[in-house]
Design an enzyme around this catalytic site. Sequence first.
Site, PDB file in Angstrom:
ATOM      1  N   ASP A  18       0.864  -1.174   0.000  1.00 47.83           N
ATOM      2  CA  ASP A  18       0.000   0.000   0.000  1.00 47.83           C
ATOM      3  C   ASP A  18       0.911   1.237   0.000  1.00 47.83           C
ATOM      4  OD1 ASP A  18      -2.286   1.685   0.520  1.00 47.83           O
ATOM      5  OD2 ASP A  18      -1.593   1.764   2.608  1.00 47.83           O
ATOM      6  N   ASP A  61      -0.195   5.025   0.908  1.00 48.83           N
ATOM      7  CA  ASP A  61      -0.411   6.020   1.968  1.00 48.83           C
ATOM      8  C   ASP A  61      -0.538   5.366   3.340  1.00 48.83           C
ATOM      9  OD1 ASP A  61      -0.448   7.864  -0.112  1.00 48.83           O
ATOM     10  OD2 ASP A  61      -2.611   7.690  -0.356  1.00 48.83           O
TER      11      ASP A  61
HETATM   12 MG   LIG Z   1      -3.076   3.181   3.297  1.00 46.19          MG
END
Ligand SMILES: [Mg+2]
Length: 195
Positions: free
Chosen positions: A16, A18
Amino acid sequence: MSPRRANPTAPVIFLDRDGTLIEDPGYLTDPEAVRLLPRVVSALRLMRHERFRLVLVTNQSAVARGYLSRNGLEIIHRRLKQVLRARGVTLDGWYYCPHHPEARCRCRKPEPGLLRRAARELGCSLKRTYSIGDRWSDVVMGQRVGGKGLLVLTGLGRKEWRQARKMKIWAPDAVVKDLYAAARWIIRAEKKRVQ
Ligand SMILES: [Mg+2]
Protein backbone atom coordinates in the site's frame (compact mmCIF):
# COMPACT_ATOMS: atom_id res chain seq x y z
CA MET A 1 19.05 -8.48 -15.22
CA SER A 2 15.67 -6.84 -14.96
CA PRO A 3 13.83 -7.57 -11.69
CA ARG A 4 10.95 -8.77 -13.87
CA ARG A 5 13.00 -11.76 -14.95
CA ALA A 6 15.17 -12.04 -11.87
CA ASN A 7 13.17 -14.60 -9.98
CA PRO A 8 9.82 -15.76 -11.35
CA THR A 9 9.15 -17.99 -8.35
CA ALA A 10 9.72 -15.31 -5.73
CA PRO A 11 6.74 -14.27 -3.62
CA VAL A 12 4.97 -11.12 -4.68
CA ILE A 13 4.59 -8.40 -2.09
CA PHE A 14 1.76 -5.92 -2.62
CA LEU A 15 2.51 -2.64 -0.93
CA ASP A 16 0.00 0.00 0.00
CA ARG A 17 1.20 3.56 -0.48
CA ASP A 18 -0.41 6.02 1.97
CA GLY A 19 0.22 5.28 5.63
CA THR A 20 2.44 2.32 4.69
CA LEU A 21 5.27 3.68 2.52
CA ILE A 22 4.65 7.39 2.93
CA GLU A 23 2.91 9.77 5.29
CA ASP A 24 -0.81 10.07 4.69
CA PRO A 25 -2.00 13.67 4.85
CA GLY A 26 -5.52 12.77 3.67
CA TYR A 27 -5.61 13.20 -0.08
CA LEU A 28 -2.04 13.70 -1.20
CA THR A 29 -1.98 16.14 -4.10
CA ASP A 30 1.40 17.86 -3.70
CA PRO A 31 4.47 15.96 -4.95
CA GLU A 32 6.62 18.02 -2.58
CA ALA A 33 4.68 16.53 0.34
CA VAL A 34 5.88 12.97 -0.40
CA ARG A 35 7.57 11.79 2.82
CA LEU A 36 8.76 8.27 3.44
CA LEU A 37 7.83 6.74 6.78
CA PRO A 38 10.66 5.59 9.10
CA ARG A 39 12.41 2.31 8.21
CA VAL A 40 10.66 2.07 4.83
CA VAL A 41 13.90 2.19 2.85
CA SER A 42 15.46 -0.49 5.07
CA ALA A 43 12.35 -2.63 4.66
CA LEU A 44 12.36 -2.35 0.87
CA ARG A 45 16.09 -3.05 0.70
CA LEU A 46 15.64 -6.10 2.88
CA MET A 47 12.87 -7.47 0.66
CA ARG A 48 14.86 -6.69 -2.46
CA HIS A 49 17.78 -8.57 -0.96
CA GLU A 50 15.48 -11.58 -0.61
CA ARG A 51 14.55 -11.09 -4.28
CA PHE A 52 10.86 -10.59 -3.55
CA ARG A 53 8.77 -8.92 -6.24
CA LEU A 54 7.56 -5.55 -4.98
CA VAL A 55 4.37 -4.07 -6.39
CA LEU A 56 2.67 -0.89 -5.24
CA VAL A 57 -1.15 -0.98 -5.22
CA THR A 58 -3.04 2.11 -4.17
CA ASN A 59 -6.61 3.44 -4.12
CA GLN A 60 -6.59 7.00 -5.40
CA SER A 61 -10.19 8.15 -5.44
CA ALA A 62 -8.78 11.70 -5.29
CA VAL A 63 -8.76 11.41 -9.10
CA ALA A 64 -12.49 10.59 -9.38
CA ARG A 65 -13.26 13.22 -6.76
CA GLY A 66 -11.52 15.83 -8.91
CA TYR A 67 -8.80 16.71 -6.34
CA LEU A 68 -6.08 15.44 -8.61
CA SER A 69 -5.72 14.64 -12.33
CA ARG A 70 -4.24 11.36 -13.52
CA ASN A 71 -1.27 13.38 -14.65
CA GLY A 72 -0.98 14.91 -11.18
CA LEU A 73 -0.99 11.42 -9.71
CA GLU A 74 1.69 10.29 -12.15
CA ILE A 75 3.83 13.25 -11.07
CA ILE A 76 3.47 12.21 -7.42
CA HIS A 77 4.50 8.67 -8.34
CA ARG A 78 7.44 9.97 -10.34
CA ARG A 79 8.50 11.94 -7.28
CA LEU A 80 8.18 8.87 -5.04
CA LYS A 81 10.18 6.81 -7.55
CA GLN A 82 12.91 9.45 -7.50
CA VAL A 83 12.98 9.53 -3.71
CA LEU A 84 13.29 5.73 -3.61
CA ARG A 85 15.83 5.53 -6.41
CA ALA A 86 18.00 8.07 -4.62
CA ARG A 87 18.08 5.57 -1.73
CA GLY A 88 18.84 2.67 -4.04
CA VAL A 89 15.38 1.08 -4.21
CA THR A 90 13.06 0.39 -7.14
CA LEU A 91 9.70 -1.36 -7.28
CA ASP A 92 8.60 -3.81 -9.98
CA GLY A 93 5.17 -2.34 -10.58
CA TRP A 94 3.02 0.68 -9.80
CA TYR A 95 -0.77 0.30 -9.91
CA TYR A 96 -3.56 2.60 -8.84
CA CYS A 97 -7.34 2.67 -8.87
CA PRO A 98 -8.55 6.17 -9.78
CA HIS A 99 -12.25 5.44 -9.28
CA HIS A 100 -14.80 6.61 -6.77
CA PRO A 101 -15.84 4.06 -4.10
CA GLU A 102 -19.38 4.15 -5.50
CA ALA A 103 -18.23 3.33 -9.03
CA ARG A 104 -18.07 -0.35 -8.03
CA CYS A 105 -15.07 -1.00 -10.21
CA ARG A 106 -13.06 -4.19 -9.95
CA CYS A 107 -9.81 -2.46 -9.17
CA ARG A 108 -10.53 -0.59 -5.95
CA LYS A 109 -9.17 -2.42 -2.91
CA PRO A 110 -10.37 -4.76 -1.44
CA GLU A 111 -11.27 -5.93 -4.95
CA PRO A 112 -8.24 -7.80 -6.27
CA GLY A 113 -8.45 -6.50 -9.87
CA LEU A 114 -5.12 -4.68 -9.73
CA LEU A 115 -3.39 -7.78 -8.34
CA ARG A 116 -4.58 -9.85 -11.26
CA ARG A 117 -3.53 -7.15 -13.70
CA ALA A 118 -0.10 -6.88 -12.08
CA ALA A 119 0.35 -10.65 -12.19
CA ARG A 120 -0.54 -10.67 -15.88
CA GLU A 121 1.65 -7.74 -16.81
CA LEU A 122 4.64 -8.69 -14.70
CA GLY A 123 4.40 -12.36 -15.57
CA CYS A 124 4.20 -13.57 -11.98
CA SER A 125 1.94 -15.98 -10.19
CA LEU A 126 -0.46 -15.12 -7.38
CA LYS A 127 0.24 -18.42 -5.67
CA ARG A 128 2.39 -16.86 -3.00
CA THR A 129 1.53 -13.30 -2.15
CA TYR A 130 1.63 -10.98 0.82
CA SER A 131 -0.31 -7.76 0.97
CA ILE A 132 0.87 -5.08 3.39
CA GLY A 133 -1.12 -2.02 4.35
CA ASP A 134 -2.63 0.11 7.08
CA ARG A 135 -6.27 -0.57 6.25
CA TRP A 136 -8.66 -3.50 6.28
CA SER A 137 -8.99 -3.27 2.50
CA ASP A 138 -5.26 -4.01 2.06
CA VAL A 139 -5.51 -7.09 4.25
CA VAL A 140 -8.73 -8.40 2.73
CA MET A 141 -7.55 -7.83 -0.84
CA GLY A 142 -4.49 -9.99 -0.24
CA GLN A 143 -6.55 -12.70 1.43
CA ARG A 144 -9.05 -12.75 -1.45
CA VAL A 145 -6.38 -14.08 -3.81
CA GLY A 146 -5.36 -16.70 -1.24
CA GLY A 147 -2.38 -14.78 0.10
CA LYS A 148 -1.53 -13.38 3.50
CA GLY A 149 -2.66 -9.93 4.58
CA LEU A 150 -0.47 -7.97 7.00
CA LEU A 151 -1.68 -4.90 8.88
CA VAL A 152 0.94 -2.28 9.73
CA LEU A 153 0.35 0.01 12.70
CA THR A 154 1.57 3.10 10.86
CA GLY A 155 -0.88 5.47 9.15
CA LEU A 156 -4.43 4.47 10.08
CA GLY A 157 -3.31 1.04 11.23
CA ARG A 158 -3.91 1.45 14.96
CA LYS A 159 -7.44 2.70 14.42
CA GLU A 160 -8.16 -0.09 11.95
CA TRP A 161 -6.83 -2.72 14.33
CA ARG A 162 -8.97 -1.41 17.21
CA GLN A 163 -12.04 -1.68 14.99
CA ALA A 164 -11.06 -5.09 13.70
CA ARG A 165 -10.89 -6.48 17.23
CA LYS A 166 -14.30 -5.01 18.04
CA MET A 167 -16.13 -5.98 14.84
CA LYS A 168 -14.46 -9.34 14.18
CA ILE A 169 -15.46 -9.39 10.52
CA TRP A 170 -11.91 -9.44 9.19
CA ALA A 171 -8.62 -10.49 10.69
CA PRO A 172 -5.08 -9.90 9.48
CA ASP A 173 -2.60 -12.79 9.26
CA ALA A 174 -0.18 -10.58 11.16
CA VAL A 175 -0.24 -7.22 12.90
CA VAL A 176 3.15 -5.55 12.78
CA LYS A 177 4.65 -2.27 13.88
CA ASP A 178 5.62 -1.01 10.44
CA LEU A 179 6.83 -2.04 6.98
CA TYR A 180 10.20 -3.18 8.31
CA ALA A 181 8.53 -5.52 10.81
CA ALA A 182 6.30 -6.77 7.99
CA ALA A 183 9.37 -7.57 5.89
CA ARG A 184 10.91 -9.52 8.78
CA TRP A 185 7.65 -11.42 9.33
CA ILE A 186 7.47 -12.42 5.66
CA ILE A 187 11.09 -13.53 5.57
CA ARG A 188 10.44 -15.75 8.61
CA ALA A 189 7.28 -17.15 6.99
CA GLU A 190 9.17 -17.91 3.78
CA LYS A 191 11.99 -19.65 5.68
CA LYS A 192 9.47 -21.83 7.50
CA ARG A 193 7.87 -22.72 4.19
CA VAL A 194 11.07 -24.06 2.63
CA GLN A 195 12.18 -26.02 5.71
MG1 LIG B 1 -3.08 3.18 3.30
